[in-house]
Structure formats: structure tokens, C-alpha cells
Write a protein that holds these residues in place. Sequence first.
Motif, PDB file in Angstrom:
ATOM      1  N   SER A 175     -31.391  16.700 -41.539  1.00  0.00           N
ATOM      2  CA  SER A 175     -30.914  16.129 -42.256  1.00  0.00           C
ATOM      3  C   SER A 175     -32.304  15.407 -43.446  1.00  0.00           C
ATOM      4  N   ASP A 176     -32.109  14.976 -44.526  1.00  0.00           N
ATOM      5  CA  ASP A 176     -33.303  14.619 -45.078  1.00  0.00           C
ATOM      6  C   ASP A 176     -33.883  13.332 -45.028  1.00  0.00           C
ATOM      7  N   GLU A 177     -33.978  12.916 -44.358  1.00  0.00           N
ATOM      8  CA  GLU A 177     -34.391  11.329 -43.059  1.00  0.00           C
ATOM      9  C   GLU A 177     -35.206  12.360 -42.215  1.00  0.00           C
ATOM     10  N   LYS A 178     -34.602  13.130 -41.510  1.00  0.00           N
ATOM     11  CA  LYS A 178     -35.790  13.583 -40.315  1.00  0.00           C
ATOM     12  C   LYS A 178     -36.430  14.697 -41.312  1.00  0.00           C
ATOM     13  N   PHE A 192     -37.559  21.274 -44.701  1.00  0.00           N
ATOM     14  CA  PHE A 192     -36.312  22.029 -45.433  1.00  0.00           C
ATOM     15  C   PHE A 192     -34.839  21.445 -44.795  1.00  0.00           C
ATOM     16  N   ASN A 193     -33.853  20.906 -45.481  1.00  0.00           N
ATOM     17  CA  ASN A 193     -32.982  20.985 -44.799  1.00  0.00           C
ATOM     18  C   ASN A 193     -31.868  21.637 -45.147  1.00  0.00           C
ATOM     19  N   TYR A 194     -31.456  22.758 -43.518  1.00  0.00           N
ATOM     20  CA  TYR A 194     -30.925  23.340 -43.452  1.00  0.00           C
ATOM     21  C   TYR A 194     -29.292  23.170 -44.016  1.00  0.00           C
ATOM     22  N   LYS A 195     -28.885  22.335 -44.329  1.00  0.00           N
ATOM     23  CA  LYS A 195     -27.674  22.201 -44.394  1.00  0.00           C
ATOM     24  C   LYS A 195     -27.596  21.963 -45.977  1.00  0.00           C
TER      25      LYS A 195
END
Length: 333
Positions: A175-178, A192-195
Amino acid sequence: MVKVRHWSRPQPFQAEVTEKDLKLVEEDISEDLQPGEVLLESVYLTVDPYMRVHGEPMGEHKTMFGEACLKVIRTRNGEFPLGTLALAFSGWRTHYLSKDGKDLRPIPFDLGSLSPSVTLGVLGMPGLTAYFGFRLLEPKAGEVCVVNGAAGAVGSIVGQLAKHKGLTVIGFAGSDEKCQWLTKELKFDYAFNYKKISLENALKTAAPKGVDVFFDNVGGEFFHQMITKHMAHGGRISICGSISNYNDTEKQKFPQINMDVLMNELTIRGFNILTYAKEFQTAWNEMVPLVKTGELKFKETVFDGFDKMPNAFVGLFKGENTGKAIVKASNYP
């Protein structure tokens, strides 16, 4: 009598883990202890992804396997006075009766102002896993490190240890928050957000010359892409887990990696944290001061109440936790 509640796993997990796989059962145990016995109440309990694939149910109630930090509430054992905190692989239960105290472990360091929950997280099995798994990589200042599952209990510690050693650290999370937590709080160089971005596009920017050390918590497609496309010559890989595959009912097939390992002279190491049990004190000597001063940061996703055990466990496989997932079962002190 003391009423003990257990989370039972009546049948082996099949495919995706759900809360319906777990059943709450109760039993009564006597408060009248025999010499040497210790009765404890669970204060904090851990849920970890490995419980999906390792650890058999415990006893007649088929209690879910797992570690807990417990408080002594009755005792006839001089080594464990009333109110003492101890650690045990007692399973998912509200209370635990130790027959002789030999299956209990005193907390091996001074907590100071830290919550006892750290004994199951940053200074427990996840933190030790990060410490020894990262050490296996033989990291050197100036190298590039990739860690996936980077906002989890293990990955978040690995990334910080790598920064302390002078490596460029690239984390992948869900997630972007993480990712913001990783870069702003933990000082990862990239997250990086792998999604939202492919591994290839992420590493074009962050590691154009390849990755020297890779700490793998995820397995699956991520692992195989790293081996076949992104490792630098002489790269080293630690395999900690494979959470992307834990719910698979059949083994997935991937392209062969033999020639990539051969031509790039890669080293791939799996490890079991219990192999390093005799060295745990070495890790604590280094990590405890860093945690107490805030140089080694951590986050806990705390679920309040023993009833939340299944919810906390299932959430691990959906990426609902940041840092260590912990269940608070009772008040302390």
C-alpha cells in the motif's frame, strides 16, 4: 476452577485461510496446584504467517500452535514468583498450566519502558529472524539490498539493519501508506507499492546495475523475477518465507533458474531461525539498545482481545498489518 479458552484447528487448513477454520473451545482447570506447577494467563499472543504451514495443533483440544508472553497468576515454583512474565510456546489459549516450569522462558533482557509485546516482535522471533537472515547475506556498505514484505514484522527490521550497515535499501510493500512509512520513518531509500508498479520498472530506477543482496519473504513470481532478471553478479539471497504460496493447493511451476544462478554465481540460502538459538544473546546485545533508543524502529498492529485471534491471523494473508501483528489478551500489569 479457571475457565480456559482455546482456539482450536480441528482440521488442516485448505487453500485460503478463513476464520471458519478455527473453533473456540473451553475447559476448566483446577487452581489447586501441585508442587512445581505454574499457572499463567496470556498477556500477548503472536500470529505469524508460518503458522499456516508449520506447527501441529497441540493436545486434546487441537489448540493452534504459537508463542505467548504470559503472566504468572498462581505458582508453587520458586523460579516463577507471582506476577512474573514468561515466554512459552503455549498455543492460542487464555491460560496455561506448566507442570514444572521447564517449558517456560524468562524474558532474556531488561524491558525497561518497553511493552512486553516486543518479546514476540522486534526482539522476539521476527526480529531474530531479520538479524540472522540478514547476516547470512554478508552485506557490505555501498551494496544494494531488496526486501519484499518490507512493511511486515521481519522485512521492516531487515531494511533498517541494512541502512545501519550502509546499504542502499529498496523495499516492496502492498500500500502507499506502508511505503510512506518505510521511506519517511524507517529511512528506506526507495519503497514501491508492488500493486501499482512492476518489479522491472521499479528496479530500472532504483537498481540499474542490479541487486547485491535480496531478502525474500514472499517467494513466487517475485522471487523468480529477481533471480532471472535483477541480481548482480555474485549476488546473495536469503529465503525467509514464501507467503505468496502458503495458500496454494498445488505447487506452481516457474521457469528454471539453474543457468541464472550458475552464470551470475549467485548464493541462495534458506534458514531456520532455531539453528541460531545459541547465538540469540548476541543479537539481543546489539538490538535491545537500538530499540530502546529508537534507532531501530518498529510498529505493532495490536488486536485487543483473545477473541480477535482468528481475525488477526487471517489478516496477515491480506496484508492488513503494518509491522508485527499482536493480540492483547489481558491487561498488564
